[in-house]
Design a protein around this motif. Structure first.
Motif, short mmCIF file in Angstrom:
data_model
loop_
_atom_site.label_atom_id
_atom_site.label_comp_id
_atom_site.label_asym_id
_atom_site.label_seq_id
_atom_site.Cartn_x
_atom_site.Cartn_y
_atom_site.Cartn_z
N VAL A 262 6.44 -12.19 -11.14
CA VAL A 262 5.73 -11.17 -10.37
C VAL A 262 4.33 -11.00 -10.94
O VAL A 262 4.09 -11.19 -12.13
N SER A 263 3.41 -10.66 -10.06
CA SER A 263 2.03 -10.39 -10.45
C SER A 263 1.51 -9.24 -9.59
O SER A 263 1.83 -9.16 -8.40
N GLY B 93 1.19 -7.96 -13.77
CA GLY B 93 2.08 -7.38 -14.76
C GLY B 93 2.96 -8.36 -15.48
O GLY B 93 3.25 -8.19 -16.66
N TRP C 250 9.17 -7.38 -14.77
CA TRP C 250 9.82 -6.74 -13.64
C TRP C 250 10.02 -5.25 -13.88
O TRP C 250 11.10 -4.70 -13.66
N LEU D 49 8.00 -2.17 -12.43
CA LEU D 49 6.99 -1.97 -11.40
C LEU D 49 6.73 -0.49 -11.14
O LEU D 49 7.45 0.37 -11.64
N ARG E 247 3.03 0.33 -4.60
CA ARG E 247 2.01 -0.66 -4.97
C ARG E 247 2.38 -2.02 -4.40
O ARG E 247 3.54 -2.28 -4.10
N THR E 248 1.37 -2.88 -4.27
CA THR E 248 1.58 -4.22 -3.74
C THR E 248 1.72 -5.22 -4.89
O THR E 248 0.92 -5.20 -5.83
N TYR E 249 2.73 -6.08 -4.78
CA TYR E 249 2.98 -7.11 -5.79
C TYR E 249 3.16 -8.46 -5.12
O TYR E 249 3.50 -8.55 -3.93
N GLU F 62 4.47 -11.38 -0.56
CA GLU F 62 3.66 -10.21 -0.86
C GLU F 62 4.47 -8.99 -0.44
O GLU F 62 4.80 -8.84 0.74
N LYS G 31 5.61 -4.64 -0.98
CA LYS G 31 5.19 -3.30 -1.37
C LYS G 31 6.41 -2.52 -1.84
O LYS G 31 7.45 -2.52 -1.17
N THR G 32 6.30 -1.90 -3.01
CA THR G 32 7.39 -1.08 -3.52
C THR G 32 7.40 0.26 -2.79
O THR G 32 6.35 0.88 -2.60
#
Length: 458
Positions: free
Chosen positions: A199-200, A202, A205, A207, A211-213, A257, A259-260
């Motif tokens: 994951v990016s 960061g 894992w 999070l 936010r978008t990852y 892509e 989003k949490t």
């Protein structure tokens, strides 16, 4: 270097003129097309005195400069020019001119049925210049055609079966032993062993919500060599709908892509479905390769108030003290002022790092950050701005009261935000205000700071 008949080496050959010549070293090379002689006077090099003497007479001394014109090989022969040395045998040496080529990729691991396109670069003075393959001079060749198939017109290699072979660059102007100077690469068609999910930003894992990852699926063989992901690979990743929303994904399913959506703990699963064939069907890989990834999502770090605007007075030069409160993350924070010359920040106490005391002691705008003490990549911010008073007004309010009663007149002061928007100050208590009353017989100014302040005033 020259020796006499006793085997002694002459200390200098500066007084002897030499004849230098070129001969083709192979049927594929034109000697004078591969190499050419240069005068020292026409180069960037300093001319040795012994060479300068002969060059002025359009002759060659015991040292020459040569430049490669194109790839190939040639034989350089030298002998004394004076007939008195006709019994001295000539000496020759073969020179090979090769281009500084870079083959991409040089080493690659593939799954059967996948394709990769090769590229060739010419490196000159530290810069890379692409060469279209096949060209008039260069082409590719695969060693074992049962393991990998090369489509010459596109320089695309298709992995056929498990095994290892090589791929080499060929030069139409070079043959024989000179071929060893050309670049080559290896192709490993291998069995997938396991998957990983990364994951990016960061790289871990852990999070934050909302936010978008970017999520990547990686495939490895049993020796932990990364397998090149191509468009033919098909991977499926399952994200729990409560915690993730997939916004974009690649056609092969190895890039997402997302989003949490909410804080909590969950698990992501991924499976290598197989390889897409020309007909659109998927050739499955056995045994099935899959992976599971545990994920922890924390609340996003917030600082309240998020923005504070304070008035500046050139006479009193006020120093403001305000308090900020952070929430989210693991609940423990490190505080930082991005402009210490304008404002400082410290936690209120070591036991309560969620609240910080900020002192603003100058004109300007500065940012205060609260980063998670355990996960430094989690950061929240607030902005404090100290600006001159640009406008002030008494706001509409009750203007009637009984005899001996009190009237509260709400005063609002305004400043400009950095984006030039007008905004009421958050606190005006440090700015001196002069109050004049026209009818002193009817009204008296009461110096009482305990009166409540309206939300629209300061």
């Amino acid at each position: 270097m020259a020796k006499n008949d006793q085997g002694d080496t002459f200390s200098s050959l500066g007084g002897v003129a030499f004849q230098w010549s070129l001969e083709s070293d192979s049927s594929a090379s034109d000697a004078y097309g591969v190499l050419r002689f240069l005068k020292f006077a026409d180069s960037v090099y300093k001319t040795p005195p012994s060479v300068e003497y002969w060059e002025k007479q359009n002759l060659h001394g015991s040292m020459i400069l040569m430049e490669g014109s194109k790839t190939g090989s040639a034989k350089v022969t030298v002998k004394p020019l004076n007939p008195a040395y006709k019994n001295v045998a000539p000496y020759d040496v073969s020179l090979v001119v090769v281009a500084n080529l870079n083959l991409k990729p040089s080493h690659i691991y593939l799954l059967p049925g996948t394709k990769v396109k090769y590229h060739l670069e010419l490196i000159k003075q530290g810069k890379a210049f692409p060469i279209t393959l096949p060209s008039d001079q260069y082409y590719l060749e695969v060693g074992d055609k049962t393991i990998a198939d090369l489509e010459n017109t596109s320089s695309v290699v298709t992995a056929l079966k498990y095994g290892t072979t090589n791929i080499v660059v060929k030069d139409k102007y070079i043959t024989g032993r000179e071929l060893t100077y050309l670049p080559s690469g290896s192709i490993h068609v291998t069995v997938p062993s396991y998957l990983t999910l990364s994951v990016s930003p960061g790289d871990k894992w852990i999070l934050q919500e909302k936010r978008t990852y970017f999520v990547f699926v990686n495939v490895y063989d049993r020796n932990s060599q990364p397998i090149h992901i191509t468009q033919e690979v098909r991977v499926s990743v399952q994200f729990p709908a409560k915690y993730f929303q997939a916004e974009k994904l690649s056609s092969n399913g190895t890039y997402y892509e997302v989003k949490t959506l909410a804080a909590g703990s969950c698990q992501i699963s991924a499976v290598l479905l197989g390889i897409a064939s020309k007909t659109g069907s998927i050739d499955k890989i056995h045994p099935v390769v899959s992976a599971f990834q545990d994920v922890v999502i924390y609340e996003r770090i917030k600082i309240l108030p998020e923005y504070t605007l304070l008035p500046w007075d050139d006479v009193t030069k006020p120093v403001y003290t305000i308090y900020l409160k952070a929430s989210g993350g693991t609940g423990t924070f490190n505080w930082l002022s991005k402009s210490p010359s304008v404002g400082s920040v410290i936690p209120v106490s070591e036991q309560s790092e969620q609240t910080a005391r900020v002192r603003a002691f100058g004109l300007g705008t500065f940012e205060v950050q609260a980063s998670d003490a355990h996960i430094p990549t989690f950061v929240g911010s607030a902005e404090i701005s100290v600006q001159p008073v640009m406008d002030m007004q008494i706001l509409p309010y009750e203007v009637e009261t009984e005899l001996n009663g009190s009237l509260i007149l709400p005063l609002a002061m305004y400043g400009f935000l950095p984006d030039k928007m007008k905004k009421i100050f958050s606190n005006c208590s440090e700015v001196p205000v002069s109050v004049d009353i026209d009818e002193m017989a009817k009204f008296v100014l009461v110096d009482d700071h305990s009166s409540p302040v309206r939300s629209t005033a300061c």
